[in-house]
Design a protein around this motif. Sequence first.
Motif, PDB file in Angstrom:
ATOM      1  N   LYS A 111       0.828  -1.218   0.000  1.00  0.00           N
ATOM      2  CA  LYS A 111       0.000   0.000   0.000  1.00  0.00           C
ATOM      3  C   LYS A 111       0.857   1.262   0.000  1.00  0.00           C
ATOM      4  N   HIS A 112       2.030   1.191   0.624  1.00  0.00           N
ATOM      5  CA  HIS A 112       2.928   2.347   0.619  1.00  0.00           C
ATOM      6  C   HIS A 112       3.450   2.618  -0.794  1.00  0.00           C
ATOM      7  N   PHE A 113       3.796   1.544  -1.516  1.00  0.00           N
ATOM      8  CA  PHE A 113       4.254   1.725  -2.895  1.00  0.00           C
ATOM      9  C   PHE A 113       3.118   2.211  -3.787  1.00  0.00           C
ATOM     10  N   GLU A 114       1.892   1.736  -3.535  1.00  0.00           N
ATOM     11  CA  GLU A 114       0.743   2.184  -4.328  1.00  0.00           C
ATOM     12  C   GLU A 114       0.553   3.687  -4.178  1.00  0.00           C
ATOM     13  N   GLU A 115       0.629   4.167  -2.938  1.00  0.00           N
ATOM     14  CA  GLU A 115       0.454   5.607  -2.712  1.00  0.00           C
ATOM     15  C   GLU A 115       1.609   6.400  -3.297  1.00  0.00           C
ATOM     16  N   ALA A 116       2.825   5.844  -3.206  1.00  0.00           N
ATOM     17  CA  ALA A 116       3.994   6.531  -3.767  1.00  0.00           C
ATOM     18  C   ALA A 116       3.900   6.621  -5.283  1.00  0.00           C
ATOM     19  N   MET A 117       3.339   5.585  -5.932  1.00  0.00           N
ATOM     20  CA  MET A 117       3.226   5.573  -7.386  1.00  0.00           C
ATOM     21  C   MET A 117       2.257   6.631  -7.898  1.00  0.00           C
ATOM     22  N   GLN A 118       1.365   7.103  -7.051  1.00  0.00           N
ATOM     23  CA  GLN A 118       0.400   8.119  -7.480  1.00  0.00           C
ATOM     24  C   GLN A 118       1.069   9.449  -7.799  1.00  0.00           C
ATOM     25  N   THR A 119       2.208   9.722  -7.169  1.00  0.00           N
ATOM     26  CA  THR A 119       2.930  10.976  -7.424  1.00  0.00           C
ATOM     27  C   THR A 119       4.197  10.744  -8.249  1.00  0.00           C
ATOM     28  N   ALA A 120       4.420   9.491  -8.721  1.00  0.00           N
ATOM     29  CA  ALA A 120       5.625   9.196  -9.506  1.00  0.00           C
ATOM     30  C   ALA A 120       5.535   9.845 -10.881  1.00  0.00           C
ATOM     31  N   ARG A 121       6.705  10.186 -11.437  1.00  0.00           N
ATOM     32  CA  ARG A 121       6.729  10.822 -12.758  1.00  0.00           C
ATOM     33  C   ARG A 121       8.007  10.440 -13.495  1.00  0.00           C
ATOM     34  N   ARG A 122       7.945  10.537 -14.815  1.00  0.00           N
ATOM     35  CA  ARG A 122       9.127  10.286 -15.643  1.00  0.00           C
ATOM     36  C   ARG A 122       9.877  11.595 -15.835  1.00  0.00           C
ATOM     37  N   SER A 123      11.180  11.577 -15.552  1.00  0.00           N
ATOM     38  CA  SER A 123      11.968  12.811 -15.661  1.00  0.00           C
ATOM     39  C   SER A 123      12.652  12.954 -17.021  1.00  0.00           C
ATOM     40  N   VAL A 124      12.643  11.893 -17.838  1.00  0.00           N
ATOM     41  CA  VAL A 124      13.304  11.936 -19.148  1.00  0.00           C
ATOM     42  C   VAL A 124      12.245  11.929 -20.238  1.00  0.00           C
ATOM     43  N   SER A 125      12.262  12.963 -21.081  1.00  0.00           N
ATOM     44  CA  SER A 125      11.263  13.074 -22.144  1.00  0.00           C
ATOM     45  C   SER A 125      11.694  12.286 -23.382  1.00  0.00           C
ATOM     46  N   LYS A 126      10.749  12.053 -24.266  1.00  0.00           N
ATOM     47  CA  LYS A 126      11.048  11.332 -25.515  1.00  0.00           C
ATOM     48  C   LYS A 126      11.996  12.141 -26.403  1.00  0.00           C
TER      49      LYS A 126
END
Length: 461
Positions: free
Chosen positions: A409-424
């Motif tokens: 559940k901690h990883f699930e909540e953390a994934m909600q604010t996760a983002r990719r820092s490298v663009s295509k």
Amino acid sequence: IVSQLLTLLDGMNPTAQVIVLAATNRPNVLEPALRRFGRFDRELALSVPDGAGRLEILRKKCAKLRLAADVDLQRIADDSHGYCGADLSQLVTEAAMQCVRERAGEIDIDAEDVDEETLEAMVVTNAHLAGAMSKTHPSSLRDKAVEIPDCSWKDVGGLHDVKREMTETLQFPLKFGAKYRRFGMQPSKGMLLYGPSGCGKTLVAKAIANEVKSNFISVKGPELLSMWFGESESNVRELFNKARGAAPCILFFDEIDSIAKPRGSGQSGGGEAGDRIVNQILTEIDGVGAKKSVFIIAATNRPDMLDSAIMRPGRIDQLVYLPLPDLDSRVAIFEANTRKSPLDDDVDLYELADRTDGFSGADITEVCQRACKLAIREEIAEQEAAEAAAAEAGQPMPEPRTDGQLCAKHFEEAMQTARRSVSKAELKRYLKFRKDLAISGGGGAASALKASAAGDGAGDG
């Protein structure tokens, strides 16, 4: 004084049986007339001792010490790269002082002498020598941030090809020097790590320095720049001189694109001054030579902004691309980040790795850090609630919890604010650079392509 000394030296009779000896650690500032034939014409350079020399010095310095049976002076000699005789003397003295400090409570300071029983109990062990090693550094590098980093390959997820390439390039010349001489091969002088931000370039450089146990000098590009004329080139020259004095040594240039932009572009640190810095770096790399084990690692996320002369064969010619991690590498990064954390059985790292496609190593690290923060927050909240309930009921305060775990559940909540820092767009720029490098046959192109042919890259842990 100099004129008088010259006159006296010239007036000496060859049969006078008088020899004049002089010592200095700055021969280049002496009056040239003193160094001509007939005066101080024999010059002996006392260089930093090699491994065998360091072992012999350590044996002489430890001759009067009580050493434990398991003390391995050979290992200490192998790990003390760049140490001169005075540095080794300080190392042994510090180890002895560590031993004395442990027994300080048993010594009667009012007595004239220490009793025999206490003296017999003072034995210098490997732990004392290891502690002394952490507190001493080569005297030629005292004013530089010299370190052997505390991270290792265990902290680096994936990047198997890059690990092998770096191990062969740095460890093999030191470990199998005889084979290199037999095949007539000169070791490489430098390696360029390039790729998107957050893919582990800095971490890989620190890990390899720890693996080979070399002195490690980390240099940020802008640190070398100065507003005064000639000062920047002097900083570069002094840096390489210090590295040679502490060989084997790894010089790590982080963000090298800030000081090695193409000459004539007017971008590299201010027009002509920036061009002079690039010229000085090229001259120093060419002068490192095979006799001194100085290796240069440079890292950048803008390889297209570097002067092409930096990357030609014979200089920083090993080009290694660190791409975004693939699935297996992402799993390895999750494992590296959570190896010290108490994981619950419901955490599926493979499922998390599958959901983080396109994430860099730094992005995955952020997910793990945020999950840990959420778990700590939950545990503190539960503890405060239990203490409040106990206080209200008039019961003794409960013991702090020590069985908390990192749950799904901690990883699930953390994934909600996760983002990719490298663009295509950034990825396309790196692919274009690699393609241009292969077409032009640039130095180290084969290494660059081999290091990432299977997309086996990863990031930092």
